[in-house]
Design an enzyme around this catalytic site. Structure first.
Site, PDB file in Angstrom:
ATOM      1  N   ASP A   2      23.255  33.014  -9.970  1.00 19.85           N
ATOM      2  CA  ASP A   2      22.400  34.072  -9.414  1.00 19.85           C
ATOM      3  C   ASP A   2      23.060  34.716  -8.197  1.00 19.85           C
ATOM      4  O   ASP A   2      24.030  34.188  -7.645  1.00 19.85           O
ATOM      5  CB  ASP A   2      20.993  33.543  -9.074  1.00 19.85           C
ATOM      6  CG  ASP A   2      21.033  32.354  -8.132  1.00 19.85           C
ATOM      7  OD1 ASP A   2      21.976  32.268  -7.325  1.00 19.85           O
ATOM      8  OD2 ASP A   2      20.129  31.507  -8.215  1.00 19.85           O
ATOM      9  N   LYS A  48      19.643  36.305 -12.071  1.00 23.88           N
ATOM     10  CA  LYS A  48      18.594  35.379 -12.506  1.00 23.88           C
ATOM     11  C   LYS A  48      17.217  35.862 -12.075  1.00 23.88           C
ATOM     12  O   LYS A  48      17.039  36.389 -10.980  1.00 23.88           O
ATOM     13  CB  LYS A  48      18.862  34.002 -11.882  1.00 23.88           C
ATOM     14  CG  LYS A  48      17.828  32.947 -12.219  1.00 23.88           C
ATOM     15  CD  LYS A  48      18.254  31.563 -11.739  1.00 23.88           C
ATOM     16  CE  LYS A  48      17.693  31.243 -10.378  1.00 23.88           C
ATOM     17  NZ  LYS A  48      17.989  29.884  -9.931  1.00 23.88           N
ATOM     18  N   ASP A  70       0.827  -1.225   0.000  1.00 27.55           N
ATOM     19  CA  ASP A  70       0.000   0.000   0.000  1.00 27.55           C
ATOM     20  C   ASP A  70       0.854   1.264   0.000  1.00 27.55           C
ATOM     21  O   ASP A  70       0.328   2.375   0.125  1.00 27.55           O
ATOM     22  CB  ASP A  70      -0.938   0.004   1.211  1.00 27.55           C
ATOM     23  CG  ASP A  70      -0.176  -0.043   2.526  1.00 27.55           C
ATOM     24  OD1 ASP A  70       1.076  -0.084   2.504  1.00 27.55           O
ATOM     25  OD2 ASP A  70      -0.831  -0.029   3.586  1.00 27.55           O
ATOM     26  N   GLY A  71       2.157   1.114  -0.111  1.00 26.56           N
ATOM     27  CA  GLY A  71       3.037   2.283  -0.194  1.00 26.56           C
ATOM     28  C   GLY A  71       3.595   2.711   1.154  1.00 26.56           C
ATOM     29  O   GLY A  71       4.452   3.587   1.221  1.00 26.56           O
ATOM     30  N   ARG A  88      13.367  34.193 -11.876  1.00 32.30           N
ATOM     31  CA  ARG A  88      12.589  32.965 -12.086  1.00 32.30           C
ATOM     32  C   ARG A  88      11.201  33.309 -12.596  1.00 32.30           C
ATOM     33  O   ARG A  88      10.482  34.094 -11.985  1.00 32.30           O
ATOM     34  CB  ARG A  88      12.520  32.141 -10.792  1.00 32.30           C
ATOM     35  CG  ARG A  88      11.785  30.824 -10.985  1.00 32.30           C
ATOM     36  CD  ARG A  88      12.011  29.849  -9.835  1.00 32.30           C
ATOM     37  NE  ARG A  88      13.322  29.212  -9.828  1.00 32.30           N
ATOM     38  CZ  ARG A  88      13.691  28.222 -10.635  1.00 32.30           C
ATOM     39  NH1 ARG A  88      12.851  27.763 -11.530  1.00 32.30           N
ATOM     40  NH2 ARG A  88      14.899  27.713 -10.562  1.00 32.30           N
ATOM     41  N   HIS A 134      20.097  25.299   1.046  1.00 33.66           N
ATOM     42  CA  HIS A 134      19.731  26.369   0.113  1.00 33.66           C
ATOM     43  C   HIS A 134      19.664  27.715   0.836  1.00 33.66           C
ATOM     44  O   HIS A 134      20.090  28.741   0.304  1.00 33.66           O
ATOM     45  CB  HIS A 134      18.416  26.044  -0.569  1.00 33.66           C
ATOM     46  CG  HIS A 134      17.989  27.110  -1.512  1.00 33.66           C
ATOM     47  ND1 HIS A 134      18.723  27.416  -2.637  1.00 33.66           N
ATOM     48  CD2 HIS A 134      16.952  27.980  -1.480  1.00 33.66           C
ATOM     49  CE1 HIS A 134      18.142  28.430  -3.264  1.00 33.66           C
ATOM     50  NE2 HIS A 134      17.079  28.783  -2.585  1.00 33.66           N
ATOM     51  N   ASP A 166      26.545  25.794  -8.343  1.00 37.59           N
ATOM     52  CA  ASP A 166      25.265  26.095  -7.703  1.00 37.59           C
ATOM     53  C   ASP A 166      25.054  25.105  -6.561  1.00 37.59           C
ATOM     54  O   ASP A 166      25.753  24.092  -6.484  1.00 37.59           O
ATOM     55  CB  ASP A 166      24.137  25.972  -8.744  1.00 37.59           C
ATOM     56  CG  ASP A 166      22.959  26.884  -8.433  1.00 37.59           C
ATOM     57  OD1 ASP A 166      22.906  27.435  -7.320  1.00 37.59           O
ATOM     58  OD2 ASP A 166      22.080  27.037  -9.306  1.00 37.59           O
ATOM     59  N   ARG A 204      14.034  24.801  -0.400  1.00 33.28           N
ATOM     60  CA  ARG A 204      13.636  26.000  -1.145  1.00 33.28           C
ATOM     61  C   ARG A 204      12.276  26.505  -0.689  1.00 33.28           C
ATOM     62  O   ARG A 204      11.813  27.541  -1.126  1.00 33.28           O
ATOM     63  CB  ARG A 204      13.667  25.709  -2.656  1.00 33.28           C
ATOM     64  CG  ARG A 204      15.095  25.583  -3.180  1.00 33.28           C
ATOM     65  CD  ARG A 204      15.161  25.067  -4.594  1.00 33.28           C
ATOM     66  NE  ARG A 204      14.776  23.666  -4.653  1.00 33.28           N
ATOM     67  CZ  ARG A 204      14.696  22.960  -5.781  1.00 33.28           C
ATOM     68  NH1 ARG A 204      14.993  23.534  -6.924  1.00 33.28           N
ATOM     69  NH2 ARG A 204      14.351  21.690  -5.762  1.00 33.28           N
ATOM     70  N   GLN A 205      11.630  25.727   0.201  1.00 32.06           N
ATOM     71  CA  GLN A 205      10.354  26.182   0.782  1.00 32.06           C
ATOM     72  C   GLN A 205      10.637  26.649   2.205  1.00 32.06           C
ATOM     73  O   GLN A 205      10.314  25.977   3.182  1.00 32.06           O
ATOM     74  CB  GLN A 205       9.341  25.048   0.721  1.00 32.06           C
ATOM     75  CG  GLN A 205       9.064  24.652  -0.724  1.00 32.06           C
ATOM     76  CD  GLN A 205       7.957  23.621  -0.828  1.00 32.06           C
ATOM     77  OE1 GLN A 205       6.961  23.700  -0.143  1.00 32.06           O
ATOM     78  NE2 GLN A 205       8.152  22.648  -1.700  1.00 32.06           N
TER      79      GLN A 205
HETATM   80  C1  R5P Z   1      17.745  28.317  -6.680  1.00 33.89           C
HETATM   81  O1  R5P Z   1      17.880  29.475  -6.295  1.00 33.89           O
HETATM   82  C2  R5P Z   1      18.813  27.284  -6.576  1.00 33.89           C
HETATM   83  O2  R5P Z   1      19.992  27.825  -6.052  1.00 33.89           O
HETATM   84  C3  R5P Z   1      19.085  26.611  -7.907  1.00 33.89           C
HETATM   85  O3  R5P Z   1      19.627  27.570  -8.792  1.00 33.89           O
HETATM   86  C4  R5P Z   1      17.827  26.047  -8.498  1.00 33.89           C
HETATM   87  O4  R5P Z   1      17.159  25.270  -7.547  1.00 33.89           O
HETATM   88  C5  R5P Z   1      18.118  25.208  -9.722  1.00 33.89           C
HETATM   89  O5  R5P Z   1      16.908  24.738 -10.220  1.00 33.89           O
HETATM   90  P1  R5P Z   1      16.747  24.351 -11.747  1.00 33.89           P
HETATM   91  O6  R5P Z   1      17.829  23.380 -12.083  1.00 33.89           O
HETATM   92  O7  R5P Z   1      15.372  23.729 -11.826  1.00 33.89           O
HETATM   93  O8  R5P Z   1      16.827  25.599 -12.553  1.00 33.89           O
END
Ligand code: R5P
Length: 278
Positions: A157, A180, A30-31, A182, A120, A206, A87-88
């Site tokens: 970025d 950068k 069932d996961g 987004r 991050h 990165d 990232r959240q």
């Molecule tokens: C975002 O600010 C992170 O530092 C990465 O640049 C980002 O998560 C990379 O994501 P993706 O490969 O989807 O562009």
């Protein structure tokens, strides 16, 4: 005592010379997920190494922490080389969950100490109720990059510029960053910035490569401006949808560490963990 998390098998294997315990992990039909410690941890100072991507490894981590606690570990250090949901780190819209905080609070219920690598956002450390530290693999990535005789390290970025500065300064190579913007989850725009790359060998570093959109945009900018070679390096190679293969067609090389294991994991963080934690 190293507890070999199933989310970090390759990395744990590279630390096999330490006293260690395996973890059995399986998924029910069932996961639902099951974990079991395969050795006695009673009275031991335990260091669990477990990256939390994909989601099943996050659940396993919480269950392993519970098992360590239940089976009398004397202390628990949670090492999460790749901390998913990093990232959240804020509520982007009203009513949104701060996912990285929810995970930090849960880890804090069980563990005595926490470590991650190239988080991050360092702000995440504030979410923990226990001592929490962020290690950096940038020195190791920089050393590896020397194979390509780089003239310049670049962050794609502004948010990553401190990381790239650290890498560049550790090996005495100049550095810079791009700008950068987004547009959505998989589309980014990199604005031209006055970085001279003509005839240069450039390594873009990165924290995460996910869809590869950021790296691809950055590379296009650099090739347009006459870069001789462009290499892509990161700490955490998620490479969603096989983006490493697409990147390899454009870049002179694509490499990452073993915080997440894949064919591009050319750099191991094992020495960093050994030096800092064990
Ligand atoms: C975002 O600010 C992170 O530092 C990465 O640049 C980002 O998560 C990379 O994501 P993706 O490969 O989807 O562009």
């Amino acid at each position: 005592m190293l507890i070999k998390g199933p989310g970090s098998r390759g990395l744990c294997k590279r630390l096999d010379d330490l006293e260690n315990i395996e973890v059995e992990a399986k998924v029910f039909p069932d996961g639902e997920i099951y974990v079991r410690l395969e050795g006695d941890v009673s009275g031991e100072d335990c260091v669990l190494i477990q990256s939390t991507y994909p989601n099943k490894h996050l659940i396993e981590m919480l269950f392993i922490l519970d098992a360590l606690n239940e089976n009398g570990a004397s202390s628990i250090t949670a090492v999460v080389p790749y901390y998913s949901y990093s990232r959240q780190d804020k509520a982007f819209k009203e009513g949104g969950c701060v996912s990285s905080r929810a995970i930090a609070k849960t880890i804090s219920l069980y563990a005595d100490t926490f470590f991650s690598v190239d988080l991050h956002s360092k702000g995440i450390l504030e979410f923990f109720d226990i001592p929490a530290e962020n290690l950096s693999a940038m020195g190791l990535l920089a050393e590896h990059s020397l194979l390509h005789e780089p003239d310049l390290f670049l962050s794609p970025d502004e948010g990553g510029k401190e990381r790239v500065k650290l890498a560049a300064e550790s090996v005495g190579v100049p550095w810079d960053y791009l700008e950068k913007h987004r547009i959505d989850g998989s589309t980014v725009e990199i604005k031209p910035k006055n970085v001279d790359v003509e005839g240069k060998k450039v390594v873009i570093l990165d924290d995460i490569i996910s869809t590869g959109g950021t790296m691809m945009e950055a590379a296009n900018q650099l090739f347009d401006r006459g870069a001789e070679e462009v290499h892509a390096g990161c700490t955490h190679g998620l490479f969603i949808g096989g983006s490493n293969k697409r990147l390899e067609q454009h870049f002179d090389s694509v490499f990452c560490t073993d915080t997440l294991e894949c064919k591009n994991s050319e750099v191991t963080i094992a020495p960093l963990l050994k030096k800092t934690i064990f």
